[in-house]
Motif scaffolding. Sequence first.
Motif, PDB file in Angstrom:
ATOM      1  N   CYS A  27       5.473  13.512 -34.369  1.00  0.00           N
ATOM      2  CA  CYS A  27       4.077  13.945 -34.378  1.00  0.00           C
ATOM      3  C   CYS A  27       3.244  13.017 -35.269  1.00  0.00           C
ATOM      4  O   CYS A  27       3.617  12.754 -36.412  1.00  0.00           O
ATOM      5  CB  CYS A  27       3.996  15.381 -34.885  1.00  0.00           C
ATOM      6  N   CYS A  30       1.716  15.461 -38.283  1.00  0.00           N
ATOM      7  CA  CYS A  30       2.500  16.069 -39.365  1.00  0.00           C
ATOM      8  C   CYS A  30       3.879  15.442 -39.527  1.00  0.00           C
ATOM      9  O   CYS A  30       4.668  15.898 -40.339  1.00  0.00           O
ATOM     10  CB  CYS A  30       2.620  17.579 -39.152  1.00  0.00           C
ATOM     11  N   CYS A  41       3.796  19.719 -30.505  1.00  0.00           N
ATOM     12  CA  CYS A  41       4.459  19.737 -31.808  1.00  0.00           C
ATOM     13  C   CYS A  41       4.864  21.161 -32.168  1.00  0.00           C
ATOM     14  O   CYS A  41       4.058  22.092 -32.100  1.00  0.00           O
ATOM     15  CB  CYS A  41       3.534  19.168 -32.882  1.00  0.00           C
ATOM     16  N   CYS A  44       2.675  21.918 -35.730  1.00  0.00           N
ATOM     17  CA  CYS A  44       1.208  21.995 -35.800  1.00  0.00           C
ATOM     18  C   CYS A  44       0.558  22.069 -34.418  1.00  0.00           C
ATOM     19  O   CYS A  44      -0.662  22.085 -34.311  1.00  0.00           O
ATOM     20  CB  CYS A  44       0.662  20.788 -36.583  1.00  0.00           C
TER      21      CYS A  44
HETATM   22 ZN   LIG Z   1       2.710  18.128 -35.803  1.00  0.00          ZN
END
Ligand SMILES: [Zn+2]
Length: 128
Positions: A27, A30, A41, A44
């Motif tokens: 990702c 994050c 993801c 997040c």
């Molecule tokens: Zn993420």
Amino acid sequence: MKNPKSISVRQKFIASAKNSKILTRKCKDCSTIMLATILYCEKCHGKNFNIIEYPGSGYVTTFTIHTVPPEGFEDVDSYAWVVFTLDDILVRASGFLPNIKKPSDLPIGSKVNVQGFDEKHGLVLKKL
Ligand SMILES: [Zn+2]
């Protein structure tokens, strides 16, 4: 209608598995790493990723033994459905490991390697 983008990621994931590799997504928001077959993801819900390929080697985290082989593996006496953790990134994946008859055949922590991909059953593993 299927999304052509998700099909191509799946095809790439399969091609990697056949080369004993695991295709992952990292990702951009994050830095969580997950299997490339996951579309959003896990942490997040972002959808901007870098695609990274890792060696398909890991160790057995947990498994269940099945004595009736699934369709397409009729020549296999029994098998284990294995959850394993990839050595390099500590991401979990699951796969099919033929010819495991009893728990002592596959101690927790055993090394496994991705050997291929079956269209119906997913990753095919080999015990090292
Ligand atoms: Zn993420």
